[in-house]
Design a protein around this motif. Structure first.
Motif, mmCIF file in Angstrom:
data_model
loop_
_atom_site.group_PDB
_atom_site.id
_atom_site.type_symbol
_atom_site.label_atom_id
_atom_site.label_comp_id
_atom_site.label_asym_id
_atom_site.label_seq_id
_atom_site.Cartn_x
_atom_site.Cartn_y
_atom_site.Cartn_z
ATOM 1 N N PHE A 98 43.856 43.418 40.334
ATOM 2 C CA PHE A 98 44.107 41.882 40.042
ATOM 3 C C PHE A 98 43.107 40.991 41.032
ATOM 4 O O PHE A 98 42.447 40.260 40.490
ATOM 5 N N ASN A 99 42.963 41.354 42.186
ATOM 6 C CA ASN A 99 42.188 40.512 43.088
ATOM 7 C C ASN A 99 40.580 40.892 42.595
ATOM 8 O O ASN A 99 39.708 39.992 42.584
ATOM 9 N N THR A 149 47.517 45.185 43.088
ATOM 10 C CA THR A 149 47.172 44.005 43.664
ATOM 11 C C THR A 149 45.448 44.104 43.869
ATOM 12 O O THR A 149 44.955 42.975 43.469
ATOM 13 N N LEU A 163 49.368 31.012 34.189
ATOM 14 C CA LEU A 163 49.696 32.241 33.454
ATOM 15 C C LEU A 163 50.100 33.576 34.025
ATOM 16 O O LEU A 163 50.933 34.112 33.630
ATOM 17 N N MET A 164 49.392 33.729 35.094
ATOM 18 C CA MET A 164 49.805 34.922 36.015
ATOM 19 C C MET A 164 51.171 34.890 36.508
ATOM 20 O O MET A 164 51.925 35.742 36.666
ATOM 21 N N THR A 212 39.755 41.642 39.526
ATOM 22 C CA THR A 212 39.748 41.048 38.282
ATOM 23 C C THR A 212 39.317 39.528 38.401
ATOM 24 O O THR A 212 38.097 38.980 37.924
ATOM 25 N N ILE A 213 39.814 38.773 39.395
ATOM 26 C CA ILE A 213 39.669 37.369 39.694
ATOM 27 C C ILE A 213 38.306 37.032 40.243
ATOM 28 O O ILE A 213 37.733 36.019 40.029
ATOM 29 N N ILE A 236 44.612 29.993 34.589
ATOM 30 C CA ILE A 236 44.973 31.219 34.696
ATOM 31 C C ILE A 236 46.030 31.704 35.761
ATOM 32 O O ILE A 236 46.813 32.472 35.553
ATOM 33 N N ALA A 237 46.182 30.850 36.669
ATOM 34 C CA ALA A 237 46.990 31.022 37.842
ATOM 35 C C ALA A 237 48.601 30.814 37.378
ATOM 36 O O ALA A 237 49.244 31.438 37.810
ATOM 37 N N TYR A 249 40.631 28.130 36.120
ATOM 38 C CA TYR A 249 41.579 29.032 37.153
ATOM 39 C C TYR A 249 42.985 28.353 37.498
ATOM 40 O O TYR A 249 43.742 29.393 37.593
ATOM 41 N N LEU A 255 53.555 35.506 33.759
ATOM 42 C CA LEU A 255 53.525 36.756 33.624
ATOM 43 C C LEU A 255 54.321 37.748 34.722
ATOM 44 O O LEU A 255 55.116 38.400 34.294
ATOM 45 N N ASN A 256 54.125 37.247 35.921
ATOM 46 C CA ASN A 256 54.723 38.085 36.954
ATOM 47 C C ASN A 256 56.329 37.650 36.951
ATOM 48 O O ASN A 256 57.171 38.806 37.154
#
Length: 130
Positions: free
Chosen positions: A59-60, A56, A95-96, A62-63, A92-93, A89, A99-100
């Motif tokens: 990830f934060n 976490t 996509l994330m 990186t963003i 990107i969200a 963005y 992936l999750n």
């Protein structure tokens, strides 16, 4: 925006039930009251929890870093406005989230995709030799 936040606050206050009252056992020995805190600290030191915290945080980070770097670059290179960067963005969200969901599905049976791939490769090799 403020109306939406107010609506959410009213919904939370009206729809969520109050928790039951906390009752402490006065006859309990003093050490027993700390057992819950020790259990929480033990869980916080466990490897899965540390891995989740690390993931976490990463990830934060990186963003935040990408937002600080990508926005000026896209403005200079492509002339993107704030709205266009928000679409970047958003992608990107999405996509994330995808992936999750994939990680959650694979983590139920972590070896299932590997076994399926191995079976396909073995079947393809058997067909090639036949």
């Amino acid at each position: 925006m403020a109306a939406l936040v107010l609506l959410q606050l009213v919904a939370l206050l009206t729809l969520l039930p109050e928790p039951p009252p906390y009752t402490s056992d006065p006859a309990a020995p003093p050490g027993r009251k700390c057992d819950a805190a020790k259990g929480v600290l033990r869980e916080l030191r466990s490897l899965p929890v540390l891995a989740c915290f690390t993931a976490t945080f990463t990830f934060n980070l990186t963003i935040a870093t990408s937002e600080a770097l990508v926005v000026p670059v896209t403005k200079a290179a492509f002339g993107f406005s704030a709205l266009q960067n928000s679409f970047v963005y958003l992608a990107i969200a999405v996509l994330m989230i995808g992936l999750n969901l994939a990680v959650m599905r694979v983590s139920r049976h972590p070896l299932a995709p590997i076994r399926a791939l191995r079976k396909r490769l073995l079947d393809a090799a058997a067909e090639g030799h036949a």
